[in-house]
Design an enzyme around this catalytic site. Structure first.
Site, PDB file in Angstrom:
ATOM      1  N   CYS A  83       3.209  -1.101  12.488  1.00 27.21           N
ATOM      2  CA  CYS A  83       3.318  -2.631  13.452  1.00 27.21           C
ATOM      3  C   CYS A  83       2.315  -2.471  14.361  1.00 27.21           C
ATOM      4  CB  CYS A  83       4.673  -2.662  13.950  1.00 27.21           C
ATOM      5  SG  CYS A  83       5.920  -2.267  12.687  1.00 27.21           S
ATOM      6  N   ARG A 137      -2.267  -5.345  11.675  1.00 25.87           N
ATOM      7  CA  ARG A 137      -1.255  -4.038  11.452  1.00 25.87           C
ATOM      8  C   ARG A 137      -0.131  -4.427  10.647  1.00 25.87           C
ATOM      9  NH1 ARG A 137      -2.978   0.096  14.715  1.00 25.87           N
ATOM     10  NH2 ARG A 137      -1.283   1.386  14.342  1.00 25.87           N
ATOM     11  N   TRP A 144       5.375  -5.098  10.555  1.00 20.68           N
ATOM     12  CA  TRP A 144       5.116  -4.796   9.122  1.00 20.68           C
ATOM     13  C   TRP A 144       6.509  -4.246   8.629  1.00 20.68           C
ATOM     14  CZ3 TRP A 144       4.799  -0.870   5.405  1.00 20.68           C
ATOM     15  CH2 TRP A 144       4.534  -1.352   4.099  1.00 20.68           C
ATOM     16  N   ASN A 202       6.484   1.417  16.690  1.00 17.30           N
ATOM     17  CA  ASN A 202       5.443   1.070  15.378  1.00 17.30           C
ATOM     18  C   ASN A 202       5.793   2.898  14.837  1.00 17.30           C
ATOM     19  OD1 ASN A 202       3.708   1.242  13.307  1.00 17.30           O
ATOM     20  ND2 ASN A 202       2.201   2.086  14.541  1.00 17.30           N
ATOM     21  N   GLY A 203       6.228   2.660  13.409  1.00 20.44           N
ATOM     22  CA  GLY A 203       6.539   4.007  13.010  1.00 20.44           C
ATOM     23  C   GLY A 203       7.923   3.884  11.977  1.00 20.44           C
ATOM     24  N   GLU A 263     -12.116  -0.582  -7.523  1.00 16.02           N
ATOM     25  CA  GLU A 263     -12.171  -1.268  -6.535  1.00 16.02           C
ATOM     26  C   GLU A 263     -12.087  -3.029  -6.599  1.00 16.02           C
ATOM     27  OE1 GLU A 263     -11.674  -1.071  -3.452  1.00 16.02           O
ATOM     28  OE2 GLU A 263     -12.720  -2.501  -2.411  1.00 16.02           O
ATOM     29  N   LYS A 302      -9.050  -5.315  -5.175  1.00 17.80           N
ATOM     30  CA  LYS A 302      -9.589  -6.396  -4.196  1.00 17.80           C
ATOM     31  C   LYS A 302      -8.782  -7.651  -4.816  1.00 17.80           C
ATOM     32  CE  LYS A 302     -10.793  -5.076  -1.644  1.00 17.80           C
ATOM     33  NZ  LYS A 302     -11.123  -3.761  -0.817  1.00 17.80           N
ATOM     34  N   GLU A 327      -4.925  -7.596  -4.302  1.00 18.08           N
ATOM     35  CA  GLU A 327      -4.327  -7.618  -3.147  1.00 18.08           C
ATOM     36  C   GLU A 327      -4.580  -9.006  -2.456  1.00 18.08           C
ATOM     37  OE1 GLU A 327      -5.499  -4.924  -0.181  1.00 18.08           O
ATOM     38  OE2 GLU A 327      -7.812  -5.056  -0.823  1.00 18.08           O
ATOM     39  N   HIS A 341      -9.398   3.242 -26.181  1.00 18.38           N
ATOM     40  CA  HIS A 341      -8.268   4.104 -26.300  1.00 18.38           C
ATOM     41  C   HIS A 341      -6.970   3.433 -25.868  1.00 18.38           C
ATOM     42  CE1 HIS A 341     -10.989   7.416 -27.208  1.00 18.38           C
ATOM     43  NE2 HIS A 341     -11.939   7.029 -26.163  1.00 18.38           N
ATOM     44  N   LYS A 375      -3.234  -3.681   7.250  1.00 21.69           N
ATOM     45  CA  LYS A 375      -4.527  -3.193   7.398  1.00 21.69           C
ATOM     46  C   LYS A 375      -4.359  -1.553   7.490  1.00 21.69           C
ATOM     47  CE  LYS A 375      -8.988  -3.451   7.759  1.00 21.69           C
ATOM     48  NZ  LYS A 375      -9.650  -3.774   6.433  1.00 21.69           N
TER      49      LYS A 375
HETATM   50  O1  M6R Z   1      -7.844   2.738   6.771  1.00 23.88           O
HETATM   51  P1  M6R Z   1      -7.975   3.300   5.711  1.00 23.88           P
HETATM   52  O2  M6R Z   1      -9.501   3.458   5.070  1.00 23.88           O
HETATM   53  O3  M6R Z   1      -7.438   4.695   5.607  1.00 23.88           O
HETATM   54  O4  M6R Z   1      -7.027   2.707   4.389  1.00 23.88           O
HETATM   55  C1  M6R Z   1      -6.881   3.024   3.164  1.00 23.88           C
HETATM   56  C2  M6R Z   1      -6.332   1.765   2.385  1.00 23.88           C
HETATM   57  O5  M6R Z   1      -5.263   1.452   2.946  1.00 23.88           O
HETATM   58  C3  M6R Z   1      -7.320   0.591   2.105  1.00 23.88           C
HETATM   59  O6  M6R Z   1      -8.513   0.959   1.957  1.00 23.88           O
HETATM   60  C4  M6R Z   1      -6.692  -0.514   1.558  1.00 23.88           C
HETATM   61  O7  M6R Z   1      -6.495  -0.057   0.235  1.00 23.88           O
HETATM   62  C5  M6R Z   1      -7.227  -1.737   1.617  1.00 23.88           C
HETATM   63  N1  M6R Z   1      -6.351  -2.896   2.092  1.00 23.88           N
HETATM   64  C6  M6R Z   1      -8.130  -2.137   0.426  1.00 23.88           C
HETATM   65  O8  M6R Z   1      -8.800  -3.363   0.463  1.00 23.88           O
END
Ligand code: M6R
Length: 604
Positions: free
Chosen positions: A2, A27, A74, A98-99, A477, A481, A484, A500, A599
């Site tokens: 958070c 966050r 969050w 936060n935590g 990736e 993308k 998400e 396979h 994030k």
């Molecule tokens: O801050 P970080 O690079 O450690 O974050 C890692 C992942 O949480 C981050 O790359 C996540 O997969 C992204 N939302 C992908 O777009």
């Protein structure tokens, strides 16, 4: 994960709390709340949903005070709902957190037995009750806070107001970040430099276990044992304050377009353009016999791309592992290993834990991070910075390409140090790297074609991404993308794996995105495309001009610029990001703040 903010101000703070929460929304954004001291007692306002919902509440019921705290959530324990929104309150205590408090259930039972009544489903509320209970025993606020912290297991960054302590905000951190901001007659605490960026650039980073009291006179900081300590004050860069969207509709769109600049800035730290050579990144790779990369999500795919380069160019054995698995696997690492954490935020809990695990075992550590003041940046032996600037969209774009750019340059430097390439080859590769920003800009120019194709993909239920070599992690990736931000089910596969198993999924309703620049593997991927076409599959081929000439009949083609294979992942990333972006826009999804995500993932 958070976001929290606290202000001891000289003027009303509500607008500034809201401004800061907007910066922290990356966050988490399930609910938000603020509290302030009003006429000697603490009042709060909370709302389910994003900060704008909280603003609407404040329009109806304004909150006017010069000392306050705020939170954007969050959800971990308890559904997104107003009753679970922070600040939480018990007796004289109002706090934001936060935590995750791991022993909250047992503390809650203990406090219930002592007559405390709980109103939320959160782990956080137990801290408020415990602190209130401890204050009842007659301790001063800071002593009561210390006694409370001593009973908590888990991770926390806290911001706390106490009724009757009108000019005091207390904070504490363990496992979650917290900074102190020093203003002119005003003081701040916040989750990061962005949170306090509009108010001050004078920042103190608290250490693990520290707790703090801020008032108009300044900050009093104590370590986990309760001893007063001095932590250095730093001036943070103005970049921390740069979080505007400009003329773009979404941060993600802006950040995709930022990539030529972000890569240029990042590469300037690793490549000496005048002498066409790499800059030593601060590690003696002749003494490294194995590279262990740990990361999560998109950052782990950057690591997977780097593995191809470190092994191929530098002949350096390289492993890449998802940090959440690595940290619990008891991996066998010899002293000659270099553990490299890759992370945009530098705060991801699993990656940080993996880094610490290596450190405690005497392994040399490095952190490739975009947030240079982050915990990873401060704890690793060596810092490899990326210079992407603040990335706000939850979907990582410019941070990813900046990671790949830095890792590519470091791999070239390692190859030179280890004598696997000569100065001439280093100069050739350095020149190729320096072309990357221009080529990424050209790749972004595929935008209109991508936008048209996105209309079709937006109707799909499932999408497959295929690639070979370093294009395989890019396929992973691409799938991440799309998942998400558009909520379409997508999987990435190594193209050679298709037969396979995944080929069973091929039908006319499932688009197959093939990432295939013309390189030594192109013909093999072309055979895989034929296998798909033969089964009625629909192909979108992302390739260069030479590859487009071999596109199977019926395939839709996105033509990216031709480039050297060493930088192809950087150049081909842009169309993949744009595709996910335009599909999400077509679907009307919340591009920058997709559901259920945050994030920065600072919890396990
Ligand atoms: O801050 P970080 O690079 O450690 O974050 C890692 C992942 O949480 C981050 O790359 C996540 O997969 C992204 N939302 C992908 O777009």
């Amino acid at each position: 994960m958070c976001g929290i903010i606290g202000i001891v101000g000289a003027a009303p703070v509500t607008d500034r709390l809201i401004d800061s929460l907007k910066r922290l929304e990356y966050r988490g954004y399930d609910s938000a709340g603020v509290a302030a001291v009003v006429d000697g007692h603490v009042e709060r306002r909370r709302a389910k949903g994003k900060i704008r919902a909280l603003e609407a509440v404040l329009d109806q019921e304004p909150l006017v005070g010069t000392v306050g705290i705020g939170h954007t959530r969050w959800a971990t324990h308890g559904a997104p709902a107003e009753r679970n929104a922070h600040p939480h309150r018990a007796g004289r205590v109002t706090l934001v957190h936060n935590g995750i408090i791991e022993n909250y259930a047992e503390l809650r039972e203990e406090l219930k037995a002592k007559g405390h009544t709980f109103e939320s489903d959160t782990d956080t509320e137990v801290i408020a009750h415990l602190l209130d209970h401890t204050l009842d025993s007659g301790l001063e606020p800071l002593a009561a806070l210390k006694a409370t912290l001593d009973r908590l297991t888990g991770a926390y960054a806290l911001g706390i107001l106490i009724d009757g302590e009108d000019e005091l905000v207390m904070g504490a951190r363990r496992g979650s970040p917290l900074v102190v901001g020093h203003g002119q007659g005003e003081m701040f605490i916040g989750s990061d430099a962005l949170a306090v960026g509009p108010f001050t650039n004078r920042i103190t980073y608290l250490d693990e276990g520290d707790y703090v009291a801020i008032d108009h006179r300044g900050a009093r900081i104590f370590d986990a044992a309760g001893a007063p300590v001095t932590r250095p004050e730093r001036i943070v860069s103005a970049a921390a304050a740069l979080v505007e969207k400009g003329n773009y509709r979404h941060f993600m769109e802006k950040e995709i377009h930022d990539q030529p600049d972000a890569c240029q800035h990042t590469l300037s730290a690793y490549v000496d353009a005048v002498n066409a050579a790499t800059v030593s990144p601060g590690v003696d790779f002749t003494k490294v016999d194995r590279l262990q990369i740990v990361a999560c999500g998109t950052a782990s795919y950057a690591g997977m791309i780097a593995r191809y380069l470190f092994e191929r160019l530098a002949d350096l054995p390289c492993e890449v592992e998802i940090a959440s698995e690595f940290r619990y696997r008891q991996p066998a690492l010899a002293p000659g290993a270099l553990a490299l954490a890759v992370s945009q935020s530098g705060e991801t809990a699993d990656t940080l834990a993996a880094l610490r695990w290596c450190k405690t075992r005497g392994i040399q550590t490095a952190a490739l991070v975009n947030n240079h003041e982050s915990t990873m940046a401060r704890e690793a032996d060596v810092l490899f910075p990326t210079h992407a600037g603040p990335e706000i969209g939850v979907a990582s774009t410019k941070a990813f390409t900046s990671q790949v750019a830095a890792l590519t340059a470091i791999a070239v430097s390692a190859a030179r140090q280890r004598g696997r390439i000569d100065a001439h080859e280093e100069a050739r590769l350095a020149s190729i790297l320096l072309e990357t920003p221009r080529l990424i800009a050209q790749a972004i120019a595929t935008e209109e074609t991508v936008r048209q194709i996105a209309g079709d993909i937006a109707k799909a239920r499932d999408v497959l991404y295929l690639g070979r070599g370093a294009m395989f992690p890019l396929a992973l990736e691409g799938a991440l993308k799309l998942k998400e931000i558009s909520y379409i089910h997508a999987e990435g596969y190594a193209a050679g794996e298709l037969k396979h198993g995944p080929i069973a999924l091929v039908d006319e309703a499932t688009p197959i995105i093939v990432i295939a620049p013309t390189d030594e593997l192109f013909d093999k991927t072309a055979s895989n495309m034929s296998e798909v076409i033969a089964r009625g599959g629909r192909i979108v081929l992302i390739t260069d001009e030479a590859g487009a000439a071999h596109a199977p009949e019926g395939a839709r083609v996105i033509v990216a610029p031709a480039c050297d294979p060493v930088i192809a992942p950087l150049v081909f990333a842009a169309p993949i990001q744009l595709l996910a972006y335009y599909v999400a826009v077509q679907k009307g999804a919340d591009v920058d703040q997709p559901r259920n995500l945050a994030k920065s993932v600072t919890v396990e």
